[in-house]
Enzyme design. Structure first.
Site, PDB file in Angstrom:
ATOM      1  N   ASP A 117       0.098  -1.210   3.454  1.00 18.25           N
ATOM      2  CA  ASP A 117       0.654  -2.174   2.476  1.00 18.25           C
ATOM      3  C   ASP A 117       1.404  -3.273   3.209  1.00 18.25           C
ATOM      4  O   ASP A 117       2.604  -3.151   3.414  1.00 18.25           O
ATOM      5  CB  ASP A 117       1.570  -1.442   1.492  1.00 18.25           C
ATOM      6  CG  ASP A 117       2.145  -2.366   0.446  1.00 18.25           C
ATOM      7  OD1 ASP A 117       1.592  -3.460   0.262  1.00 18.25           O
ATOM      8  OD2 ASP A 117       3.147  -1.997  -0.179  1.00 18.25           O
ATOM      9  N   GLU A 123       5.713 -11.154  -0.824  1.00 17.29           N
ATOM     10  CA  GLU A 123       5.124 -10.476  -1.995  1.00 17.29           C
ATOM     11  C   GLU A 123       6.024  -9.340  -2.415  1.00 17.29           C
ATOM     12  O   GLU A 123       6.211  -9.076  -3.605  1.00 17.29           O
ATOM     13  CB  GLU A 123       3.721  -9.944  -1.650  1.00 17.29           C
ATOM     14  CG  GLU A 123       2.957  -9.380  -2.849  1.00 17.29           C
ATOM     15  CD  GLU A 123       3.130  -7.874  -3.073  1.00 17.29           C
ATOM     16  OE1 GLU A 123       2.565  -7.350  -4.040  1.00 17.29           O
ATOM     17  OE2 GLU A 123       3.844  -7.215  -2.290  1.00 17.29           O
ATOM     18  N   GLU A 124       6.564  -8.644  -1.417  1.00 16.72           N
ATOM     19  CA  GLU A 124       7.375  -7.458  -1.709  1.00 16.72           C
ATOM     20  C   GLU A 124       8.671  -7.818  -2.433  1.00 16.72           C
ATOM     21  O   GLU A 124       9.280  -6.970  -3.069  1.00 16.72           O
ATOM     22  CB  GLU A 124       7.668  -6.686  -0.417  1.00 16.72           C
ATOM     23  CG  GLU A 124       6.422  -6.174   0.313  1.00 16.72           C
ATOM     24  CD  GLU A 124       5.708  -5.037  -0.415  1.00 16.72           C
ATOM     25  OE1 GLU A 124       6.089  -4.721  -1.561  1.00 16.72           O
ATOM     26  OE2 GLU A 124       4.772  -4.469   0.179  1.00 16.72           O
ATOM     27  N   ASP A 180      -5.048  -5.895  -1.595  1.00 14.62           N
ATOM     28  CA  ASP A 180      -3.741  -5.314  -1.314  1.00 14.62           C
ATOM     29  C   ASP A 180      -3.899  -3.801  -1.176  1.00 14.62           C
ATOM     30  O   ASP A 180      -4.207  -3.121  -2.147  1.00 14.62           O
ATOM     31  CB  ASP A 180      -2.769  -5.648  -2.451  1.00 14.62           C
ATOM     32  CG  ASP A 180      -1.327  -5.360  -2.072  1.00 14.62           C
ATOM     33  OD1 ASP A 180      -1.091  -4.721  -1.039  1.00 14.62           O
ATOM     34  OD2 ASP A 180      -0.431  -5.768  -2.835  1.00 14.62           O
TER      35      ASP A 180
HETATM   36 ZN    ZN Z   1       1.290  -4.644  -1.244  1.00 15.75          ZN
END
Ligand code: ZN
Length: 293
Positions: A131, A165-166, A194
């Site tokens: 991830d 993104e996180e 993703d």
């Molecule tokens: Zn991700």
């Protein structure tokens, strides 16, 4: 605004297809080139590189850290060597400058853009290799295949590696917000990857179900290989930012594993076979969508 714009696009596409079906057979067009197929040694080294970047930068590649900066530099250097036009798009999050890396493949119709992206940042707790080093590496391997093949797509190809993104899709939302209305309209479809290399025993490809051509490109490819898929609609990653702007989206994920957002999300937390299959699925979709129908 977006349902209307989608209906408009769909009806235009249908009208074009109808016109083509109804037309007498003209000189045969050259067949679209078959997509290349990569092996694990063309994608896994990118994950080793991202792991090493995390290892020498305190164990993570999170927004605002040297690990993220070095991740961007690694991907950008590979793209620059391969002939992409790269640019950094800047945004601010928590008072810190963030970066999206945008890469355009020269050529193709600029009024019809096929856009593929993946988030490059990790959380502060770990190196973020499944991830989403896995999606970032699959995307990079795909872009490098475009270069290697010297692809001359009908539609313009753009790739992006998103920051933060996180933190809540921050980089991709900032990018879409900074586009003019005309530039948003030029994006025919956005594809997201993703978490592409899960190590879970029961592997399942979760396919974003929105743009019909994109959905079919992924589902048909997996089905032809007896690989199970599950439709997830829209949600969970950077394609949401594009959907919010009325842009058709597609893509896939291989789902959450036990190491998500943990220090153990290392390169050992990626199954090379799954990562390779995911990359080849993405290459196929980009090849298909790059050729106008
Ligand atoms: Zn991700």
């Amino acid at each position: 605004m977006h349902p209307t714009s989608r209906l408009y696009r769909s009806s235009v596409v249908l009208a074009l297809c109808a016109a083509l079906v109804g037309a007498p057979a003209a000189a045969a067009e050259p067949a679209a080139p078959a997509p290349p197929v990569i092996t694990a040694d063309q994608v896994m080294p990118h994950l080793d590189a991202l792991q090493q970047i995390a290892d020498r930068n305190g164990g993570n590649r999170a927004h605002g850290t040297p690990g993220y900066r070095d991740s961007v530099a690694y991907v950008k250097a590979a793209l620059d060597r391969a002939g992409f036009r790269t640019a950094l798009h800047r945004f601010t999050r928590d008072g810190v400058t963030g970066y999206n890396l945008i890469a355009d493949w020269p050529g193709g119709d600029p009024e019809h853009v096929v856009f593929a992206g993946a988030h490059l940042d990790s959380v502060p707790m770990g190196p973020g290799i499944n991830d989403n080093g896995s999606g970032s590496a699959a995307l990079l391997a795909t872009a490098l295949q475009v270069s290697k093949a010297g692809l001359t797509p009908d539609r313009h190809l753009r790739f992006a590696w998103w920051g933060a993104e996180e933190g809540g899709l921050v980089g991709s939302r900032a990018y879409v917000k900074d586009l003019s209305a005309a530039d948003r309209e030029r994006i025919d479809v956005y594809l997201n990857v993703d978490m592409a290399g899960t190590t879970r025993e029961k592997q399942l490809w979760l396919v974003v179900d929105d743009d019909p051509a994109a959905t079919a490109a992924f589902k048909d490819w997996f089905a032809a290989r007896d690989l199970p898929t599950f439709d997830i609609g829209i949600g969970g990653s950077d394609h949401v930012s594009f959907d919010e702007a009325g842009i058709p989206v597609g893509g896939f994920a291989t789902g959450v594993d036990d190491c998500i957002h943990e220090a153990c999300d290392r390169v050992e937390n990626v199954n090379p076979r799954t990562e390779t299959l995911s990359t080849n699925a993405l290459i196929n979709a980009v090849w298909q969508l790059a050729a106008r129908h």
